[in-house]
Enzyme design. Sequence first.
Site, PDB file in Angstrom:
ATOM      1  N   ASP A 200       0.849  -1.169   0.000  1.00  0.00           N
ATOM      2  CA  ASP A 200       0.000   0.000   0.000  1.00  0.00           C
ATOM      3  C   ASP A 200       0.899   1.238   0.000  1.00  0.00           C
ATOM      4  O   ASP A 200       2.040   1.179   0.441  1.00  0.00           O
ATOM      5  CB  ASP A 200      -0.928   0.016   1.226  1.00  0.00           C
ATOM      6  CG  ASP A 200      -2.107   0.972   1.010  1.00  0.00           C
ATOM      7  OD1 ASP A 200      -2.871   1.175   1.937  1.00  0.00           O
ATOM      8  OD2 ASP A 200      -2.231   1.511  -0.112  1.00  0.00           O
ATOM      9  N   SER A 201       0.348   2.336  -0.474  1.00  0.00           N
ATOM     10  CA  SER A 201       1.166   3.526  -0.783  1.00  0.00           C
ATOM     11  C   SER A 201       1.459   4.379   0.436  1.00  0.00           C
ATOM     12  O   SER A 201       2.316   5.262   0.385  1.00  0.00           O
ATOM     13  CB  SER A 201       0.394   4.393  -1.775  1.00  0.00           C
ATOM     14  OG  SER A 201      -0.909   4.639  -1.240  1.00  0.00           O
TER      15      SER A 201
ATOM     16  N   GLY B 134      -0.809   6.386   2.046  1.00  0.00           N
ATOM     17  CA  GLY B 134      -1.760   7.483   2.222  1.00  0.00           C
ATOM     18  C   GLY B 134      -2.745   7.210   3.340  1.00  0.00           C
ATOM     19  O   GLY B 134      -2.932   8.008   4.252  1.00  0.00           O
ATOM     20  N   PHE B 135      -3.330   6.031   3.309  1.00  0.00           N
ATOM     21  CA  PHE B 135      -4.341   5.673   4.310  1.00  0.00           C
ATOM     22  C   PHE B 135      -3.722   5.672   5.699  1.00  0.00           C
ATOM     23  O   PHE B 135      -4.289   6.183   6.658  1.00  0.00           O
ATOM     24  CB  PHE B 135      -4.882   4.289   3.990  1.00  0.00           C
ATOM     25  CG  PHE B 135      -5.978   3.822   4.904  1.00  0.00           C
ATOM     26  CD1 PHE B 135      -5.680   3.065   6.028  1.00  0.00           C
ATOM     27  CD2 PHE B 135      -7.297   4.126   4.632  1.00  0.00           C
ATOM     28  CE1 PHE B 135      -6.691   2.617   6.867  1.00  0.00           C
ATOM     29  CE2 PHE B 135      -8.310   3.682   5.469  1.00  0.00           C
ATOM     30  CZ  PHE B 135      -8.005   2.927   6.583  1.00  0.00           C
TER      31      PHE B 135
ATOM     32  N   ASP C 261      -2.984   8.023  -2.480  1.00  0.00           N
ATOM     33  CA  ASP C 261      -4.344   8.561  -2.595  1.00  0.00           C
ATOM     34  C   ASP C 261      -4.742   9.206  -1.283  1.00  0.00           C
ATOM     35  O   ASP C 261      -4.048   9.077  -0.276  1.00  0.00           O
ATOM     36  CB  ASP C 261      -5.326   7.429  -2.931  1.00  0.00           C
ATOM     37  CG  ASP C 261      -5.362   6.356  -1.853  1.00  0.00           C
ATOM     38  OD1 ASP C 261      -4.315   6.126  -1.213  1.00  0.00           O
ATOM     39  OD2 ASP C 261      -6.420   5.747  -1.655  1.00  0.00           O
TER      40      ASP C 261
ATOM     41  N   ASP D  76      -7.844  -7.744   1.149  1.00  0.00           N
ATOM     42  CA  ASP D  76      -6.883  -7.779   2.255  1.00  0.00           C
ATOM     43  C   ASP D  76      -7.628  -7.347   3.508  1.00  0.00           C
ATOM     44  O   ASP D  76      -8.524  -6.479   3.428  1.00  0.00           O
ATOM     45  CB  ASP D  76      -5.718  -6.806   2.006  1.00  0.00           C
ATOM     46  CG  ASP D  76      -6.010  -5.427   2.577  1.00  0.00           C
ATOM     47  OD1 ASP D  76      -6.573  -4.597   1.843  1.00  0.00           O
ATOM     48  OD2 ASP D  76      -5.688  -5.202   3.772  1.00  0.00           O
TER      49      ASP D  76
HETATM   50  C1  LIG Z   1      -9.514  -1.591   6.954  1.00  0.00           C
HETATM   51  N1  LIG Z   1     -10.238  -0.817   5.997  1.00  0.00           N
HETATM   52  C2  LIG Z   1      -9.550  -0.183   5.007  1.00  0.00           C
HETATM   53  N2  LIG Z   1      -8.210  -0.278   4.821  1.00  0.00           N
HETATM   54  C3  LIG Z   1      -7.945   0.552   3.776  1.00  0.00           C
HETATM   55  C4  LIG Z   1      -6.729   0.868   3.188  1.00  0.00           C
HETATM   56  C5  LIG Z   1      -5.447   0.367   3.771  1.00  0.00           C
HETATM   57  C6  LIG Z   1      -5.182  -1.046   3.547  1.00  0.00           C
HETATM   58  C7  LIG Z   1      -4.049  -1.273   4.557  1.00  0.00           C
HETATM   59  O1  LIG Z   1      -4.657  -1.461   5.845  1.00  0.00           O
HETATM   60  C8  LIG Z   1      -3.746  -1.589   6.926  1.00  0.00           C
HETATM   61  O2  LIG Z   1      -3.015  -0.401   7.107  1.00  0.00           O
HETATM   62  C9  LIG Z   1      -3.882   0.598   7.688  1.00  0.00           C
HETATM   63  C10 LIG Z   1      -2.808  -2.742   6.663  1.00  0.00           C
HETATM   64  O3  LIG Z   1      -1.759  -2.726   7.626  1.00  0.00           O
HETATM   65  C11 LIG Z   1      -2.201  -3.001   8.950  1.00  0.00           C
HETATM   66  C12 LIG Z   1      -2.190  -2.637   5.285  1.00  0.00           C
HETATM   67  O4  LIG Z   1      -1.520  -3.856   4.985  1.00  0.00           O
HETATM   68  C13 LIG Z   1      -0.194  -3.725   4.583  1.00  0.00           C
HETATM   69  C14 LIG Z   1      -3.203  -2.444   4.188  1.00  0.00           C
HETATM   70  O5  LIG Z   1      -2.486  -2.154   2.967  1.00  0.00           O
HETATM   71  C15 LIG Z   1      -3.071  -2.620   1.787  1.00  0.00           C
HETATM   72  C16 LIG Z   1      -6.700   1.813   2.136  1.00  0.00           C
HETATM   73  N3  LIG Z   1      -5.496   2.145   1.555  1.00  0.00           N
HETATM   74  C17 LIG Z   1      -5.481   3.100   0.600  1.00  0.00           C
HETATM   75  N4  LIG Z   1      -4.319   3.466   0.040  1.00  0.00           N
HETATM   76  N5  LIG Z   1      -6.625   3.735   0.154  1.00  0.00           N
HETATM   77  C18 LIG Z   1      -7.843   3.406   0.654  1.00  0.00           C
HETATM   78  O6  LIG Z   1      -8.853   4.023   0.243  1.00  0.00           O
HETATM   79  C19 LIG Z   1      -7.906   2.404   1.690  1.00  0.00           C
HETATM   80  C20 LIG Z   1      -9.138   2.043   2.262  1.00  0.00           C
HETATM   81  C21 LIG Z   1      -9.140   1.128   3.318  1.00  0.00           C
HETATM   82  N6  LIG Z   1     -10.138   0.634   4.105  1.00  0.00           N
END
Ligand SMILES: CNc1nc2c(CC[C@H]3O[C@H](OC)[C@H](OC)[C@@H](OC)[C@@H]3OC)c3nc(N)[nH]c(=O)c3cc2[nH]1
Length: 373
Positions: free
Chosen positions: A93-94, A96-97, A147, A267
């Site tokens: 993931d980038s 941003g979140f 994003d 994921d």
């Molecule tokens: C739970 N609902 C949830 N997670 C969203 C993640 C993060 C996924 C991320 O969620 C954890 O990070 C916090 C995970 O680490 C604990 C990451 O795994 C490496 C995972 O990366 C893909 C989003 N990431 C981006 N870039 N943009 C999104 O709109 C977005 C939406 C999400 N909804």
Amino acid sequence: MTERFSFSLLATDGRARRGEIAMPRGIVRTPAFMPVGTAGTVKAMYLDQVRDLGADIILGNVYHLMLRPGAERVARLGGLHDFARWPHPILTDSGGFQVMSLAELRKLDETGVTFRSHVDGSVHSLTPERSIEIQGLLDSDIQMQLDECIRLPAERAEIERAMELSLRWAERCRVAFGDQPGKAMFGIVQGGDLADLRQRSAERLAAMDLKGYAVGGLAVGEPQEVMLAILDETLPVLPQEKPRYLMGVGTPDDIIKSVARGIDMFDCVMPTRAGRHGLAYTRFGKINLKNARHADDPRPLDETSDCPAARDYSRAYLHHLVKTNESLGGMLLTWNNLAYYQQLMAGIRAAIEAKRYDAFCAEVTEAWAKGDM
Ligand SMILES: CNc1nc2c(CC[C@H]3O[C@H](OC)[C@H](OC)[C@@H](OC)[C@@H]3OC)c3nc(N)[nH]c(=O)c3cc2[nH]1
């Protein structure tokens, strides 16, 4: 072994899709569940076990890895695959979140986002270009655009501003990523809960001809029916021949309902995080091993499972481990939960191939409801 990143549709059943993503480091069978390996590790698991459960790909995270141990250090040590001893595909993931959900004192503008690390307060900045550079240093196979994922509920103007910014950042990420045949950069559809903004985001990303598309901005607390309605509005606008990834989703019920609408990749931290908190996901639904009713129960979680954590240990023992906060409790329940999620995905893939997906969903839903009293 293929040198180019490609996605092929092998079968469909209604809007549900069975496919394969091929890349130099291996094949990802879809629909796929991607265990979360945030800081280069799937918590409480050996990655050999994760592989043995049937995971074709795991996740990594720019935000966590750029803070510790640092992207340049991982690159000097051969990249994330060598560092973590996972030679198969990795999606990152980038950041941003995570910046919006974890960092303190952050400033977001057209150029990117500046923030203080939640670890030591040091100041960092992420631009679309730097996020792609970090994902390259990690040698990530599937890289996500930077994003802005906003929290709902939000005003239309705010949702539109963040969605348009994310589109401009997608274009900058596309340029920064350039032409890497064996890898992919996915765009992320935003637009909150507004159908017209979701469709505009999807159309503009589709026009960029990216190798895959994520649906972002969901699984942030909205009811399941809102999430599913947004999928119904958004997925038809995305190209059929590219993979779709629903970020952060979800429970087994979220997954079967989202596959039915055309999602290929998932994921979620749930199976790993819940395992560390005493919760088991099984064919019979969720079982909370903290509950005293398990104290004398000699039965395993699921004697039909081929996962030792589900088949060989009594609920009484698991209850004991959870109550005494023994590490083995979290390890066994994480193992069980990831095994169940991968068994569910294997069942989903087989059901689509056999064109009996609706029947499959009815069977698993009934088993969850019945429980295993
Ligand atoms: C739970 N609902 C949830 N997670 C969203 C993640 C993060 C996924 C991320 O969620 C954890 O990070 C916090 C995970 O680490 C604990 C990451 O795994 C490496 C995972 O990366 C893909 C989003 N990431 C981006 N870039 N943009 C999104 O709109 C977005 C939406 C999400 N909804």
